[in-house]
Design a protein around this motif. Structure first.
Motif: not given
Length: 141
Positions: A62-82
């Motif tokens: 058996g497998v229990r399935i539950t649902t939940s709300a999700r809050h997602i942070a705003n995000r971006e991917v940037i390229t950084i020279p190092v």
């Protein structure tokens, strides 16, 4: 009655089927027997397919399935020279912000960081710290 190898394979199979994350937690099951709690995070559209895979791969009844709300942070991917060991390299960094635009976290992309640490023979932890520091000096805090 499942081995660690079976659990590892089941986890990989669930990820390949679209699970976003799989956690395997040791527990005490019915009648005091050792067992595992397999927790899978997936989109609702994939729930039935993933439950079926979980049952086929582990033999669970058996497998229990539950649902939940999700809050997602705003995000971006940037390229950084190092600058590392006299070489200029670029690495992707994920910047997440709260609803007010304040930075929550600055995190280098793991796979790029891992490859770069190996290639340049720099300890992973030190490289991560250097990249985060460089990123913070380049982005608007």
């Amino acid at each position: 009655d499942i081995t660690g190898e079976h659990l590892a394979y089941a986890s990989e199979t669930l990820i390949d089927a679209g699970a976003k994350d799989v956690s395997i937690i040791p527990t005490i099951a019915k009648k005091g027997r050792p067992g595992y709690l397999v927790r899978v995070i997936a989109d609702a559209a994939k729930a039935e397919e993933i439950a079926e895979k979980l049952m086929m791969e582990t033999g669970t009844l058996g497998v229990r399935i539950t649902t939940s709300a999700r809050h997602i942070a705003n995000r971006e991917v940037i390229t950084i020279p190092v600058q590392l060991k006299g070489k200029r390299v670029s690495i992707s960094v994920k910047v997440s912000r709260n609803m007010k635009g304040q930075i929550i976290a600055v995190k280098p992309e793991y796979e790029e960081l891992r490859k770069l640490a190996k290639k340049m023979d720099i300890p992973f932890k030190r490289l991560a710290e250097e990249v985060v520091s460089a990123a913070k000096s380049k982005i608007k805090l």
